[in-house]
Design an enzyme around this catalytic site. Structure first.
Site, short mmCIF file in Angstrom:
data_model
loop_
_atom_site.label_atom_id
_atom_site.label_comp_id
_atom_site.label_asym_id
_atom_site.label_seq_id
_atom_site.Cartn_x
_atom_site.Cartn_y
_atom_site.Cartn_z
N ASP A 1 0.84 -1.21 0.00
CA ASP A 1 0.00 0.00 0.00
C ASP A 1 0.87 1.25 0.00
O ASP A 1 1.47 1.61 1.01
CB ASP A 1 -0.90 0.00 1.24
CG ASP A 1 -1.84 1.21 1.22
OD1 ASP A 1 -2.86 1.15 0.50
OD2 ASP A 1 -1.55 2.21 1.90
N TYR B 1 3.30 9.65 -0.61
CA TYR B 1 4.36 9.01 0.18
C TYR B 1 5.73 9.15 -0.50
O TYR B 1 6.75 8.88 0.09
CB TYR B 1 4.08 7.51 0.40
CG TYR B 1 2.79 7.17 1.09
CD1 TYR B 1 1.99 8.14 1.69
CD2 TYR B 1 2.35 5.85 1.17
CE1 TYR B 1 0.79 7.81 2.31
CE2 TYR B 1 1.16 5.52 1.79
CZ TYR B 1 0.38 6.49 2.35
OH TYR B 1 -0.80 6.14 2.96
N HIS C 1 -7.32 9.62 -2.19
CA HIS C 1 -6.71 9.57 -0.86
C HIS C 1 -7.61 10.17 0.23
O HIS C 1 -7.66 9.68 1.35
CB HIS C 1 -5.35 10.28 -0.88
CG HIS C 1 -4.37 9.78 0.12
ND1 HIS C 1 -3.04 9.64 -0.14
CD2 HIS C 1 -4.52 9.37 1.40
CE1 HIS C 1 -2.42 9.17 0.93
NE2 HIS C 1 -3.30 9.00 1.88
N SER D 1 5.91 -1.26 8.84
CA SER D 1 7.13 -1.28 9.65
C SER D 1 8.33 -1.23 8.72
O SER D 1 8.28 -1.81 7.63
CB SER D 1 7.21 -2.54 10.53
OG SER D 1 8.45 -2.54 11.21
N1 LIG Z 1 -5.29 6.40 3.53
C1 LIG Z 1 -4.70 7.10 4.47
O1 LIG Z 1 -5.02 8.28 4.71
C2 LIG Z 1 -3.62 6.48 5.27
C3 LIG Z 1 -3.12 7.15 6.40
C4 LIG Z 1 -2.12 6.54 7.14
C5 LIG Z 1 -1.66 5.29 6.78
N2 LIG Z 1 -2.14 4.66 5.67
C6 LIG Z 1 -1.63 3.33 5.25
O2 LIG Z 1 -1.69 2.41 6.34
C7 LIG Z 1 -0.39 1.96 6.66
C8 LIG Z 1 -0.26 1.70 8.15
O3 LIG Z 1 -0.58 2.83 8.91
P1 LIG Z 1 0.51 3.68 9.73
O4 LIG Z 1 1.82 3.59 9.05
O5 LIG Z 1 -0.08 5.01 9.95
O6 LIG Z 1 0.54 3.00 11.17
P2 LIG Z 1 0.65 1.54 11.84
O7 LIG Z 1 0.87 0.49 10.83
O8 LIG Z 1 -0.53 1.44 12.75
O9 LIG Z 1 1.92 1.71 12.77
C9 LIG Z 1 3.21 1.87 12.26
C10 LIG Z 1 4.13 2.14 13.44
O10 LIG Z 1 4.15 1.01 14.32
C11 LIG Z 1 5.49 0.54 14.45
N3 LIG Z 1 5.40 -0.93 14.45
C12 LIG Z 1 5.04 -1.71 13.40
N4 LIG Z 1 5.05 -3.01 13.75
C13 LIG Z 1 5.42 -3.06 15.05
C14 LIG Z 1 5.63 -4.12 15.95
N5 LIG Z 1 5.42 -5.38 15.59
N6 LIG Z 1 6.04 -3.82 17.21
C15 LIG Z 1 6.24 -2.52 17.58
N7 LIG Z 1 6.05 -1.47 16.77
C16 LIG Z 1 5.65 -1.73 15.50
C17 LIG Z 1 6.23 1.07 13.26
O11 LIG Z 1 7.59 1.26 13.59
P3 LIG Z 1 8.83 0.90 12.59
O12 LIG Z 1 8.40 1.24 11.19
O13 LIG Z 1 9.91 1.79 13.10
O14 LIG Z 1 9.14 -0.54 12.76
C18 LIG Z 1 5.55 2.41 13.04
O15 LIG Z 1 6.06 3.39 13.92
C19 LIG Z 1 0.51 3.08 6.14
O16 LIG Z 1 1.85 2.70 6.01
C20 LIG Z 1 -0.17 3.40 4.83
O17 LIG Z 1 0.14 2.43 3.85
C21 LIG Z 1 -3.12 5.23 4.92
#
Ligand SMILES: NC(=O)c1ccc[n+]([C@@H]2O[C@H](COP(=O)([O-])OP(=O)(O)OC[C@H]3O[C@@H](n4cnc5c(N)ncnc54)[C@H](OP(=O)(O)O)[C@@H]3O)[C@@H](O)[C@H]2O)c1
Length: 284
Positions: A50, A55, A113, A241
């Site tokens: 994704d 990004y 988005h 991550s």
């Molecule tokens: N459509 C939208 O508006 C929108 C908005 C936000 C996100 N998204 C999508 O959704 C995806 C996920 O959301 P997100 O990136 O906001 O947040 P998330 O996946 O809820 O959390 C990511 C965070 O958690 C940490 N993490 C991941 N796995 C872990 C584990 N097993 N143990 C401890 N910490 C962990 C990561 O650290 P590290 O990376 O340092 O390991 C990072 O800081 C995004 O990457 C994107 O593709 C879409």
């Protein structure tokens, strides 16, 4: 059903294409590390990436897909049209710019988005997506961060204009502290497959006792509990991550199941606690 899920289980979209039920997100993944972490995710077994125009890492995602040696059709790649590219003309240019950068022949999914820019811009962006889908450049199309009023507006546009199209996927911030029952109900009633962004609440709830206790009960981490919760809601979670061990752990969620009591403990029906932007409430 969820005990039978695996990392390569797919859900059929209205477009008739298949999408893997666990994705890998790359928001805030710097372009210079993106290829190697996406490659690690693909080597771990993820088949669903994704990304988004904003990004600024679509190209390294595509580079990792090519470097993986996997067949293109075995990987599901998503991008999104950003708020600054809303409107028919800008959206068309954004789609073409994405292909020029990635070198991909097609995208599996493109989303709007966020519902910014007003009705004309939203509907024009939708038209650009429908045309790209008809041209075979984009296989499935959808929206992200739409509130019920935006969804209703799009539904009416689809039904009353010549443009048509089907909303294959909707993507929202979703986790136990933000269950969005109204939006999820709308999506289910309208055959829209639901993706969950920030399924790990950006690690902000890691120390919540309820997650620690359920994790200990199953010999799993708080993060695995949250991904499992999302899958068992019927969502398609997109954990992010850049840490190789976490990338692996986040995919290791298919050997256990949350039971009724666990799901009840994670049911906070009135909770509304976004951890990031919330365009669903935008009224323009
Ligand atoms: N459509 C939208 O508006 C929108 C908005 C936000 C996100 N998204 C999508 O959704 C995806 C996920 O959301 P997100 O990136 O906001 O947040 P998330 O996946 O809820 O959390 C990511 C965070 O958690 C940490 N993490 C991941 N796995 C872990 C584990 N097993 N143990 C401890 N910490 C962990 C990561 O650290 P590290 O990376 O340092 O390991 C990072 O800081 C995004 O990457 C994107 O593709 C879409």
């Amino acid at each position: 059903m969820s005990s039978q899920l695996t990392l390569t289980t797919t859900v059929k979209l209205p477009s008739s294409h298949d999408m893997q039920v666990l994705g890998y997100g790359v928001y805030q993944t710097p372009a210079d590390v993106c290829e190697s972490v996406v490659l690690h995710a693909l080597n771990t077994g993820y088949r669903h990436i994704d990304s988004a125009r904003v990004y600024r890492n679509e190209k390294p995602c595509a580079d990792a897909m090519r470097a993986s040696g996997l067949k293109r059709e075995d990987i599901f790649f998503t991008s999104k049209i950003g708020p600054r590219d809303m409107g028919y003309d800008k959206a068309k240019k954004a789609i073409e710019a994405s292909f020029a950068e990635t070198g991909l022949d097609y995208a599996d999914l493109f989303l709007i988005h966020a519902p910014y820019g007003g009705k004309t811009a939203r509907c024009g962006t939708w038209q650009a997506l429908v045309e790209a889908q008809k041209a075979g450049r984009i296989r499935s199309i959808g929206i992200s961060n739409y509130g019920v009023h935006h969804l209703q507006e799009l539904k009416e546009f689809i039904e009353t204009s010549e443009v048509g199209g089907k909303i294959d996927v909707g993507q929202w911030e979703l986790h136990p502290w933000l269950p969005r029952h109204d939006i999820v109900k709308w999506a289910r009633e309208n055959n829209v497959v639901v993706q969950a962004w920030s399924p790990l609440v950006r690690a902000e709830r890691a120390h919540e006792a309820v997650l620690q206790e359920i994790g200990a009960k199953h010999g799993k981490t708080w993060a695995q509990v949250l991904i499992r919760w999302s899958l068992q809601q019927g969502f398609v979670p997109l954990p992010k991550s850049v840490t190789p061990k976490r990338i692996e752990d986040n995919a290791d969620v298919f050997d256990f199941e949350l039971d009724t009591e666990d799901m009840k403990r994670l049911d906070f029906p009135d909770s509304y606690a976004p951890c990031s932007w919330d365009p669903t409430v935008s009224r323009d």
